[in-house]
Design a protein around this motif. Structure first.
Motif, short mmCIF file in Angstrom:
data_model
loop_
_atom_site.label_atom_id
_atom_site.label_comp_id
_atom_site.label_asym_id
_atom_site.label_seq_id
_atom_site.Cartn_x
_atom_site.Cartn_y
_atom_site.Cartn_z
N THR A 1 -43.86 75.00 37.76
CA THR A 1 -43.50 73.93 38.71
C THR A 1 -44.52 73.03 38.69
OG1 THR A 1 -42.19 75.21 40.58
CG2 THR A 1 -42.79 73.04 40.97
N CYS B 1 -45.23 69.22 40.22
CA CYS B 1 -44.64 67.81 40.93
C CYS B 1 -45.68 66.59 40.61
CB CYS B 1 -45.22 68.35 42.37
SG CYS B 1 -44.08 69.82 42.93
N CYS C 1 -39.48 75.55 35.17
CA CYS C 1 -38.07 75.43 35.85
C CYS C 1 -37.96 74.58 36.80
CB CYS C 1 -37.72 76.80 36.48
SG CYS C 1 -38.77 77.40 37.74
N SER C 2 -38.97 73.78 37.14
CA SER C 2 -38.96 72.72 38.09
C SER C 2 -39.90 71.35 38.10
CB SER C 2 -39.08 73.12 39.69
OG SER C 2 -38.93 72.02 40.45
N ARG D 1 -40.92 67.56 39.08
CA ARG D 1 -40.16 66.64 40.05
C ARG D 1 -40.86 65.31 39.50
NH1 ARG D 1 -41.06 70.72 45.21
NH2 ARG D 1 -39.89 72.25 44.12
N ILE E 1 -35.76 67.49 42.02
CA ILE E 1 -35.96 68.79 41.40
C ILE E 1 -35.05 68.80 39.89
CG2 ILE E 1 -35.49 71.20 41.33
CD1 ILE E 1 -35.84 71.32 44.24
N ASP F 1 -33.23 70.57 37.27
CA ASP F 1 -32.96 72.00 36.71
C ASP F 1 -33.36 71.92 35.17
OD1 ASP F 1 -30.15 74.10 36.87
OD2 ASP F 1 -32.04 74.53 36.55
#
Length: 211
Positions: free
Chosen positions: A150, A152, A176-177, A179, A199, A201
């Motif tokens: 992830t 962000c 998988c993520s 942002r 998010i 995908d």
């Protein structure tokens, strides 16, 4: 009490310290060298007006080897501070790193992305900073060669090249993520009226619409 408590006090597993006044910051951070933190797994230091000198104290602590989550958001951390974290050999178990709302640019993101001392990092939050394409590309490369799942990056300075690199990484790694809301060219990142951009995908919908 962490630093000077009786020897019979238990070891600390979680610790949250926020909004410490400037005169007390150095004293507070000196406690991070206490053996009582040897079992610490979660540390929240959000909103403390921290600078690189405080990160240096943290990064040099020999008692944070079990730390899994570190939160450092809403401070005054710059690229130099992040570089100290990235170069520390004392955080081998770290999985989650929160650095939102600081003053971190490409150099800090690249330092994290290329660090050989954070092998278990799966979550990085650099939202509301100054990361551009170079930092995003470096993080994308990290995702392709590590456990990073992830990223962000809300409200930075990432344009199309950085977004494309992250898209490619999502196709070829465990990422998988990612942002990216609030960056330049967000209309390109989420075409055809697609929403839920906070998010992605694995970013497949964007990849399919732009390649």
């Amino acid at each position: 009490w962490v630093k000077d408590g009786p020897v019979w006090w238990p070891l600390v597993r979680t610790l949250s310290v926020s909004m410490v006044s400037d005169p007390n910051l150095n004293l507070t951070f000196s406690a991070l060298h206490s053996p009582r933190l040897e079992r610490l797994t979660w540390l929240n230091l959000d909103t403390n007006k921290m600078r690189a000198e405080h990160i240096e104290i943290l990064a040099n602590s020999p008692h944070l080897g079990r730390l899994k989550e570190l939160r450092l958001s809403a401070n005054h951390l710059n690229d130099d501070a992040v570089r100290l974290l990235a170069n520390s050999r004392n955080l081998p178990a770290l999985e989650s790193l929160g650095l939102r709302r600081n003053e971190i640019g490409d150099e800090g993101a690249i330092a994290l992305a290329t660090s050989a001392h954070l092998p278990n990092l799966t979550y990085v939050d650099l939202s509301i900073n100054q990361v551009g394409n170079a930092g995003a590309i470096a993080l994308a490369k990290r995702a392709q060669a590590s456990k990073l799942q992830t990223i962000c990056l809300y409200y930075n300075q990432i344009g199309n090249p950085g977004a494309r690199a992250i898209t490619k990484a999502a196709q070829q790694s465990d990422l998988c993520s990612a942002r990216l809301t609030g960056n330049p060219h967000s209309d390109i990142l989420f075409p055809s009226g697609k929403e839920g951009g906070s998010i992605l995908d694995r970013l497949r919908h964007w990849w399919n619409d732009t390649t």
